[in-house]
Every structure is written in C-alpha cells, then in structure tokens.
Design a protein around this motif. Structure first.
Motif, PDB file in Angstrom:
ATOM      1  N   UNK A  80       0.816  -1.222   0.000  1.00  0.00           N
ATOM      2  CA  UNK A  80       0.000   0.000   0.000  1.00  0.00           C
ATOM      3  C   UNK A  80       0.845   1.266   0.000  1.00  0.00           C
ATOM      4  N   UNK A  81       2.050   1.180   0.549  1.00  0.00           N
ATOM      5  CA  UNK A  81       2.939   2.347   0.538  1.00  0.00           C
ATOM      6  C   UNK A  81       3.348   2.695  -0.885  1.00  0.00           C
ATOM      7  N   UNK A  82       3.643   1.672  -1.677  1.00  0.00           N
ATOM      8  CA  UNK A  82       4.006   1.901  -3.079  1.00  0.00           C
ATOM      9  C   UNK A  82       2.812   2.426  -3.863  1.00  0.00           C
ATOM     10  N   UNK A  83       1.639   1.824  -3.621  1.00  0.00           N
ATOM     11  CA  UNK A  83       0.422   2.296  -4.297  1.00  0.00           C
ATOM     12  C   UNK A  83       0.170   3.754  -3.963  1.00  0.00           C
ATOM     13  N   UNK A  84       0.370   4.120  -2.692  1.00  0.00           N
ATOM     14  CA  UNK A  84       0.168   5.498  -2.257  1.00  0.00           C
ATOM     15  C   UNK A  84       1.076   6.450  -3.027  1.00  0.00           C
ATOM     16  N   UNK A  85       2.332   6.089  -3.151  1.00  0.00           N
ATOM     17  CA  UNK A  85       3.287   6.983  -3.808  1.00  0.00           C
ATOM     18  C   UNK A  85       3.073   7.060  -5.315  1.00  0.00           C
ATOM     19  N   UNK A  86       2.398   6.082  -5.893  1.00  0.00           N
ATOM     20  CA  UNK A  86       2.073   6.157  -7.309  1.00  0.00           C
ATOM     21  C   UNK A  86       1.107   7.301  -7.590  1.00  0.00           C
ATOM     22  N   UNK A  87       0.347   7.693  -6.557  1.00  0.00           N
ATOM     23  CA  UNK A  87      -0.572   8.829  -6.678  1.00  0.00           C
ATOM     24  C   UNK A  87      -0.002  10.082  -6.017  1.00  0.00           C
ATOM     25  N   UNK A  88       0.465   9.909  -4.799  1.00  0.00           N
ATOM     26  CA  UNK A  88       0.866  11.039  -3.959  1.00  0.00           C
ATOM     27  C   UNK A  88       2.023  11.850  -4.538  1.00  0.00           C
ATOM     28  N   UNK A  89       3.113  11.181  -4.869  1.00  0.00           N
ATOM     29  CA  UNK A  89       4.314  11.910  -5.287  1.00  0.00           C
ATOM     30  C   UNK A  89       4.160  12.621  -6.628  1.00  0.00           C
ATOM     31  N   UNK A  90       3.621  11.986  -7.679  1.00  0.00           N
ATOM     32  CA  UNK A  90       3.443  12.733  -8.937  1.00  0.00           C
ATOM     33  C   UNK A  90       2.550  13.961  -8.783  1.00  0.00           C
ATOM     34  N   UNK A  91       1.476  13.840  -7.982  1.00  0.00           N
ATOM     35  CA  UNK A  91       0.569  14.976  -7.812  1.00  0.00           C
ATOM     36  C   UNK A  91       1.278  16.136  -7.128  1.00  0.00           C
ATOM     37  N   UNK A  92       2.026  15.851  -6.076  1.00  0.00           N
ATOM     38  CA  UNK A  92       2.665  16.954  -5.349  1.00  0.00           C
ATOM     39  C   UNK A  92       3.824  17.559  -6.128  1.00  0.00           C
ATOM     40  N   UNK A  93       4.599  16.739  -6.830  1.00  0.00           N
ATOM     41  CA  UNK A  93       5.736  17.260  -7.584  1.00  0.00           C
ATOM     42  C   UNK A  93       5.261  18.076  -8.783  1.00  0.00           C
ATOM     43  N   UNK A  94       4.365  17.509  -9.576  1.00  0.00           N
ATOM     44  CA  UNK A  94       3.856  18.238 -10.742  1.00  0.00           C
ATOM     45  C   UNK A  94       2.998  19.423 -10.318  1.00  0.00           C
ATOM     46  N   UNK A  95       2.279  19.254  -9.208  1.00  0.00           N
ATOM     47  CA  UNK A  95       1.485  20.367  -8.695  1.00  0.00           C
ATOM     48  C   UNK A  95       2.363  21.528  -8.273  1.00  0.00           C
TER      49      UNK A  95
END
Length: 307
Positions: A80-95
């Motif tokens: 679930x940690x990997x699944x989370x980062x598949x959404x979390x990190x791209x959104x915050x970095x690109x955002x």
C-alpha cells in the motif's frame, strides 16, 4: 553555470513522462527506506497502551520485528505504501512545478515563503487523493504488534484491508485521519519541496556545485531536516488517529486530531509529539537523497528539464 539559473529552464516538458519518472523515483526511494518508516510508526504508537509503557528504542523495535516475523517483517505494509506513492508523489511534484510556474510568471523565481506556501498546497492536494492508501499502510504496519502478542492480524493484504475498512467503517472510513493527514502533508511539503528547491538554487547560484549529484545531495539534506522538524508532531497525531478502531461500545480513543494532541501531551508529555523523530529523519534523509538524485537523473535521461 549562469548566475541567472532558473528551475525548469523554461522548457515545456511532457506531463506523461514526468509522471512516469516521478512515480519510478518514488517507488525506488520508498522501497529502499520502508523498514525505517515501519520502525517509526511502531515508535509513534508506543505508549498508547499500558502494556507498552516501558521505554523502547528504534533498535529494540527493529530487533523485535525481525525476531517475531523475520527480515521480511520489516516490509509489512510495503504494497500500500508503493500504491500510495504512485498517486501522492506525482501529484505533489507536478502540482508544485505548475503552481511555481503559474505564480512566478516570466520572472521564473519565487521567494522562500512563496515556495513554502506552494509546497504546502501541493501536499494537501496530493494527500487527499492518496489518503486511503496511507490509511491501509498504517493499519498493516501496526498489525505486526498483534502478531507479536500471538493474535491474528486484522488484514491479510491491502485489498483485504480496503474491503474490511469499507464494510466496518463505510466508504468515507477510507479517509479516517484525513485532517491530521492534510496538516502533516502541508508541513512536510512546505519544508521538503520549498527547502529542496531553494537549497538547490542557493548551492548552484553561489557556485558551491553545479546542477549535479552534489547539489542534489546538499539540497536533499536541507529539505529532510526541515520537513522532519515541521511535520513530526502532526505525523504522530496522524498515525494514532488512523490506527485507532472503535471499541466494543463503538467509541474511539480520540474524537479529533486536537483531542489526540491534548491526550498525547497530557499522558506522555510534550516530547511525545516528536516520538520517532530520529527514525523519521533517518528515513527522510535517505528517502530525499534516493528520490531526488534518481529523479533528477531520470529527468535528464528522459530529456526533461531540471526540477
């Protein structure tokens, strides 16, 4: 290196490639540092029950996990940690990059306070989306304590956890702890993204290093310290709020993040808000290093501009 260095270099990058590069970098960083995150979570939950009132350390927690579950026990909750980062990190970095470009305009430069606000807002957007996976990760990490007491874990895997949480707590139960989660995300990204961005520019503009692994390493150290100091109290509250389940009477130990904050300080003292500080820093430091170095390198390989 020109003194007029600007992040992004004014180049239009492909969003799909950015998302792929960011996700891959996040998965590498998360897998590398996950055992430290597990230890941090156990330390933050330590003290909630009378049976765990004795002092403990990160080293003792790690040994206990390995003794009871084997080395693979250090990766409990990784999926679930990997699944989370598949959404979390791209959104915050690109955002962050999008908001930075939108606000800075032609100047291409923002002050540190402005970057802090942009980083915090980007973190909030990302955390709202990724909160269900974060909840499952925390629940699965804390399940190891049940195993150590000879009890059966609550969940067999991430999808079993999602199903059981929805059945017991409703669909909105997946966003339990979302408000302390948002608070933490704001503080983490305010420190992490703003400090990395500003730190890297400082290193480059003062010719301490070029835009290379040395600059990225120095900037990641700065961002890791800032993010840990700012976010640790909110992280403790978030972890405890997300881990709690209703008792036989249908009541919860904490009614709100503020209630959790007050009870934690009252029972365990103000220092309890920084429980797990060194494991958090020990994880954020390597996580920042692995993520930013691999992220910047992959961006270069993919023909993207520097962050």
């Amino acid at each position: 290196m020109k003194s007029g260095y600007q992040p992004g270099g004014g180049r239009q990058d492909n969003a799909g490639t950015k998302i792929l590069v960011t996700s891959l970098s996040a998965v590498v960083a998360e897998t590398t540092t996950f055992p430290i995150d597990l230890i941090k979570t156990r330390l933050q939950l330590h003290g909630e029950s009378l049976s765990s009132s004795q002092p403990t350390s990160a080293f003792q927690v790690a040994l206990g996990i390995i003794r009871e579950q084997g080395p693979l026990g250090l990766y409990k909750g990784l999926s679930p940690a990997i699944i989370r980062h598949m959404f979390y990190t791209p959104v915050r970095i690109l955002g962050y990059e999008s908001l930075r470009s939108l606000i800075s305009g032609d100047s291409g430069s923002l002050s540190l306070p402005s970057k802090a606000v942009v980083g915090g807002v980007s973190g909030i957007m990302a955390q709202v989306i990724a909160s269900p996976a974060d909840l499952v990760k925390v629940r699965m990490q804390s399940d190891g304590r049940l195993v150590s007491q000879g009890l059966h874990p609550r969940y067999l895997g991430p999808f079993d956890a999602l199903n059981k949480i929805i059945q017991a707590e409703g669909f909105l139960g997946l966003w339990k702890g979302v408000f302390p989660n948002i608070q933490r995300a704001f503080l983490v990204n305010m420190g992490e993204l703003a400090c990395y961005d500003h730190g890297k520019q400082f290193v480059i503009r003062n010719k301490i290093a070029n835009d290379n692994v040395y600059a990225h390493t120095l900037a990641s150290i700065m961002s890791g310290l800032c993010a840990t100091t700012l976010s640790c109290p909110a992280d403790v509250v978030k972890t405890r709020m997300m881990n709690q389940a209703a008792n036989k009477d249908g009541k919860f130990l904490y009614s709100s993040s503020y209630d959790c904050l007050v009870k934690t300080v009252k029972v365990e003292g103000i220092r309890a808000l920084w429980k797990g500080f060194f494991p958090t820093w020990a994880r954020l430091g390597p996580w920042q290093f692995v993520f930013w170095v691999s992220h910047e390198k992959l961006r270069k390989i993919a023909g993207l501009s520097s962050f």
